[in-house]
Design an enzyme around this catalytic site. Structure first.
Site, short mmCIF file in Angstrom:
data_model
loop_
_atom_site.label_atom_id
_atom_site.label_comp_id
_atom_site.label_asym_id
_atom_site.label_seq_id
_atom_site.Cartn_x
_atom_site.Cartn_y
_atom_site.Cartn_z
N LYS A 1 0.60 -1.17 0.42
CA LYS A 1 -0.01 0.29 0.21
C LYS A 1 1.10 1.17 -0.02
CE LYS A 1 -4.06 -2.00 0.07
NZ LYS A 1 -5.43 -1.83 -0.94
N LYS B 1 -13.67 -7.53 -8.51
CA LYS B 1 -14.04 -6.97 -7.12
C LYS B 1 -15.49 -7.86 -6.91
CE LYS B 1 -11.28 -4.45 -4.28
NZ LYS B 1 -10.75 -3.04 -4.85
#
Length: 347
Positions: A153, A255
């Site tokens: 991240k 997703k």
């Protein structure tokens, strides 16, 4: 006998709060869905996520409507009822697929059209934001557990610090481990250009969503500089056609919860392959039912690269036992009939 749809609300705390562009998330709230047809049962999960799906309240209304329609007009019409509420649709369609594949005595991935036997699918380790030293330690731990792909991240700290984090990650991982990065749309074009220049030196394979979702031309301009560009939020805003016409992505993240179900994610993955864009499957910090569904989806897509499926550790509690084992950087695909989840519903 007409199938019946039931659902109940749940709230699961996270191990640690998660800061997102849409606010702080401390728990995942959603609905466990149960479809019953005689002695056959299928489970689904509808877990909305701010910024990605409908609201929790809209999801609940959708499930209520699907339940009413199912009792009078059948399964297909019930699914049509929630076409515009993606989390609710995910819950209903997953329950239907679980019930049907369980009735057929086949694992869900085979019901979805996967090969006769898929034992494992590759997964990436997710490395949270941290100092360069903390990042290196987390990568070292992930590699020791068998992961050969780590996704960092980035975008919270200055670009120079993120480049240093990637440098330390590469030193900790060694030359063979794949490194990816995910900026969640945090950067300007200038910041993204600087990051890509630095990341390329350390072999970062894919940088997800360096710019805000709306910046389609900006993402196209970042390609071809030594680091592949992946889109995540951008898929929902633009769709596959616009992304590919603009030449804006080397990879696209799917997703299932945000797309409306495994079936839609699978259709998009096939479409992307035809367009020579790499699909990657991830969850939306889901509970065990949706996570297991995503693992079956990954098993049904041939030659899928490492995907973001090892997210159960982000939850402090879950809806039931996890049937998916993670070992040596892979998810061991359940071979029981249907989803393979159990111990979920108490009447």
């Amino acid at each position: 006998m007409t199938p019946t749809l039931s659902f109940r609300r749940f709230s699961l705390p996270l191990e640690s709060p998660l800061e997102t562009a849409h606010g702080r998330i401390e728990q995942r709230e959603g609905f466990l869905v149960k479809l019953t047809d005689g002695d056959a049962v299928g489970y689904g999960e509808a877990t909305p996520l701010p910024g990605w799906t409908e609201s929790l309240e809209a999801c609940e209304r959708g499930l209520e409507q699907a339940r009413a329609v199912l009792s009078t007009e059948g399964t297909s019409r019930a699914i049509d009822t929630v076409d515009d509420r993606v989390a609710a649709r995910h819950g209903v369609t997953l329950a239907v697929a679980d019930l049907r594949s369980a009735r057929d005595a086949t694992p869900l991935y085979q019901y979805l059209g996967g090969d006769a036997l898929v034992g494992r699918v590759p997964v990436n380790a997710t490395i949270s934001d941290g100092t360069p030293g903390e990042t290196a330690e987390a990568v070292e731990t992930a590699v020791s557990r068998g992961f050969d792909c780590c996704k960092l991240k980035v975008g919270v700290r200055p670009v120079e610090t993120d480049i240093e984090r990637v440098q330390q990650a590469r030193a900790a991982a060694g030359p063979e481990v794949e490194l990816r990065a995910d900026a969640n749309g945090a950067w300007t074009i200038e910041e993204a250009e600087s990051a890509i220049e630095g990341f390329a030196d350390y072999g970062v394979s894919i940088l997800e969503q360096p710019l805000p979702a709306g910046a389609l031309e900006g993402h196209a301009a970042l390609r071809g500089r030594g680091v592949g560009i992946g889109l995540d939020e951008g898929l929902l805003e633009h769709g596959v056609d616009a992304i590919c016409e603009a030449g804006a992505a080397d990879a696209i993240v799917l997703k299932p919860m945000a797309l409306g179900g495994l079936d839609i994610a699978q259709q998009i993955s096939a479409w992307l392959r035809e367009l020579e864009v790499t699909p990657i499957v991830t969850t939306t910090i889901d509970a065990v039912v949706a996570r297991t569904g995503a693992v079956h989806l990954a098993a049904a897509i041939p030659d899928l690269p490492a995907s973001g499926l090892a997210t159960g550790e982000l939850l402090a509690e879950d809806l039931g036992p996890d049937p998916v084992l993670f070992e040596s950087g892979s998810a061991v695909v359940p071979q029981a009939k249907g989803l393979g989840v159990s111990g979920l519903w108490s009447e």
